[in-house]
Design a protein around this motif. Structure first.
Motif, short mmCIF file in Angstrom:
data_model
loop_
_atom_site.label_atom_id
_atom_site.label_comp_id
_atom_site.label_asym_id
_atom_site.label_seq_id
_atom_site.Cartn_x
_atom_site.Cartn_y
_atom_site.Cartn_z
N GLY A 28 -1.87 16.28 12.88
CA GLY A 28 -0.66 17.14 13.35
C GLY A 28 0.34 16.40 13.66
N THR A 29 0.49 15.05 13.15
CA THR A 29 1.71 14.18 13.42
C THR A 29 2.22 13.55 12.13
N GLN A 30 1.82 13.87 10.76
CA GLN A 30 2.40 13.21 9.76
C GLN A 30 3.71 14.19 9.29
N TYR A 31 4.88 13.53 9.66
CA TYR A 31 6.13 14.36 9.27
C TYR A 31 6.97 13.48 8.44
N CYS A 32 6.62 12.09 7.91
CA CYS A 32 7.34 11.32 7.10
C CYS A 32 6.70 11.15 5.93
N ASN A 33 7.45 10.62 4.85
CA ASN A 33 6.95 10.48 3.33
C ASN A 33 6.96 9.05 3.07
N ALA A 34 5.79 8.82 2.43
CA ALA A 34 6.03 7.45 1.61
C ALA A 34 5.21 7.59 0.45
N GLU A 35 5.65 6.47 -0.32
CA GLU A 35 4.99 6.66 -2.07
C GLU A 35 3.86 5.43 -2.09
N ASN A 36 2.97 5.50 -2.99
CA ASN A 36 2.06 4.55 -3.09
C ASN A 36 2.34 3.76 -4.55
N PRO A 37 1.85 2.86 -5.14
CA PRO A 37 2.28 1.95 -6.17
C PRO A 37 2.40 2.63 -7.42
N LEU A 38 2.01 3.95 -7.52
CA LEU A 38 2.00 4.61 -8.68
C LEU A 38 3.41 5.81 -8.34
N SER A 41 0.90 -1.31 -0.05
CA SER A 41 0.14 -0.06 -0.10
C SER A 41 0.88 1.08 0.10
N TRP A 42 1.93 1.36 0.91
CA TRP A 42 2.97 2.43 1.02
C TRP A 42 4.27 1.90 1.27
N ALA A 43 5.31 2.46 0.67
CA ALA A 43 6.51 2.13 0.94
C ALA A 43 7.38 3.66 1.27
N TRP A 44 8.19 3.51 2.63
CA TRP A 44 8.76 4.83 2.91
C TRP A 44 9.84 5.17 1.77
N ILE A 45 10.19 6.46 1.71
CA ILE A 45 11.07 7.09 0.90
C ILE A 45 11.82 7.97 1.90
N GLY A 46 12.91 8.58 1.58
CA GLY A 46 13.72 9.32 2.65
C GLY A 46 13.26 10.75 2.80
N LYS A 106 4.34 1.33 10.37
CA LYS A 106 5.34 0.41 9.90
C LYS A 106 4.83 -0.03 8.25
N PHE A 107 5.96 0.17 7.47
CA PHE A 107 5.79 -0.24 5.80
C PHE A 107 7.05 -0.75 5.45
N PRO A 108 6.86 -1.43 4.39
CA PRO A 108 8.15 -1.52 3.60
C PRO A 108 8.82 -0.30 3.35
N PHE A 109 9.89 -0.37 2.55
CA PHE A 109 10.75 0.88 2.23
C PHE A 109 11.63 0.73 1.01
N ILE A 110 11.99 1.78 0.62
CA ILE A 110 12.90 1.81 -0.55
C ILE A 110 14.30 2.38 -0.14
N CYS A 111 15.47 1.72 -0.30
CA CYS A 111 16.69 2.28 -0.27
C CYS A 111 17.27 2.53 -1.49
N HIS A 112 18.26 3.51 -1.47
CA HIS A 112 19.12 3.68 -2.63
C HIS A 112 20.76 3.41 -2.33
N GLN A 113 21.41 3.00 -3.38
CA GLN A 113 22.80 2.80 -3.24
C GLN A 113 23.44 3.88 -4.12
#
Length: 325
Positions: free
Chosen positions: A232-242, A68-73, A253-260
């Motif tokens: 008043g508590t939404q301070y982090c960002n996630a992306e949806n499948p699009l 549904s969502w995945a964390w980004i940085g 708690k969500f899966p997430f995306i890392c970068h190298q």
């Protein structure tokens, strides 16, 4: 292909080079973690939580995924703008200087700043002299200031209703700027300038949201009506499948995306025509500083540069054999 053009004005020559920025490779991690733990995981296993600064980056993400969502940085840490005046890139800044507070002075009202609806990035003075964060596009009266010959700040109340940006531009055109308030004396002076019920703009603003790896970028890909800071508590960002972004409570708690980021060793060969002595260490250092500053401005991180000056080759040189005695 992105082209880099550097104009080294001090030394009187220009460098033009076309090259791709070091690519980021993205990795989807199917582990449910909160944003902070996802950041820690990415920094241990890869480079960082995903930084996305262009549609080119978006195109290199995996196709639509099943989460549904995945964390980004991207995050908007309130410690940088709510709990103190801060000195981070998302902290409050003065219109007059573009810099964060030198004294840490603040005069917020009640539980303010709150970033209600996720769009309160400018500040006006309340009727009682305290401060309130407010949408920059709202129409308010404002106060300008200018400095007299005696180096004294003089404040002028403007009753015309303008957005924060238009108020700032007006002050810069006819005075100096919107007021920079660094102590109680200056706050009282601004308060004394306005009518009793007026709530004018002052010179505080901020640019919210920063990337975990400190990359500077104006690119965004928000969902419609996001960010909204619901509750008043939404301070982090996630992306949806699009790959559209939404602000979410950081403890979710969500899966997430890392970068190298791949570290590449690149040699750039240049022919420079200049009166400057390129064998002079001070000159070389000055050139490298200008190049490094431009590369950082364009999003390069974690790189090192050094000169390797080849001996000058003399073409068509004629060798004359001298007689021996």
């Amino acid at each position: 292909m992105d082209c880099l053009t550097l104009i080294l004005l001090v030394l009187g020559f220009s460098l033009h080079s076309c090259s791709r920025f070091p690519p980021r490779k993205y990795y989807y991690v199917n582990l449910a973690m909160n944003w902070a733990n996802a950041q820690l995981y990415c920094r241990e296993k890869y480079s960082d939580l995903a930084t996305i600064t262009s549609m080119d980056d978006v195109s290199r993400l995996q196709p639509a995924f099943t989460y549904s969502w995945a964390w980004i940085g991207l995050a908007d840490d309130p410690k940088s703008w709510r709990d103190s005046m801060g000195n981070d890139s998302n902290s409050w800044r003065s219109s007059a200087t573009g810099e964060t507070s030198k004294t840490g002075y603040k005069n917020w009202s009640g539980n303010i700043p709150s970033s209600t609806n996720g769009n309160e990035n400018c500040v006006h003075m309340c009727s009682d002299g305290t401060w309130n964060d407010f949408p920059c596009g709202s129409y308010q009266s404002f106060v300008c200031y200018y400095v007299t010959n005696e180096n004294k700040k003089t404040y002028v109340f403007i009753s015309t209703l303008k957005t924060w940006t238009n108020a700032r531009d007006y002050c810069r055109k006819y005075y100096t700027d919107l007021p920079m308030i660094e102590n109680n004396v200056e706050n009282t002076a601004v308060f004394s300038t306005k009518p009793a019920n007026a709530e004018p703009w002052i010179g505080l603003y901020r640019v919210p949201w920063t990337w975990s790896d400190k990359t500077q970028s104006s690119f965004t890909n928000w969902l419609t009506n996001s960010p909204e800071n619901y509750g008043g508590t939404q301070y982090c960002n996630a992306e949806n499948p699009l790959h559209e972004w939404n602000d979410i409570t950081c403890s979710a708690k969500f899966p997430f995306i890392c970068h190298q980021v791949f570290k590449l060793k690149t040699t750039v060969r240049m022919t420079l025509k200049t009166r400057a002595d390129l064998t002079d260490p001070a000159t070389n250092s000055q050139i490298l500083q200008q190049i490094e500053a431009e590369l950082k401005r364009r999003g390069w991180t974690d790189f090192k540069m050094r000169w390797m000056i080849q001996p000058k080759k003399f073409e068509n040189a004629k060798l004359t054999e001298l007689p021996s005695f």
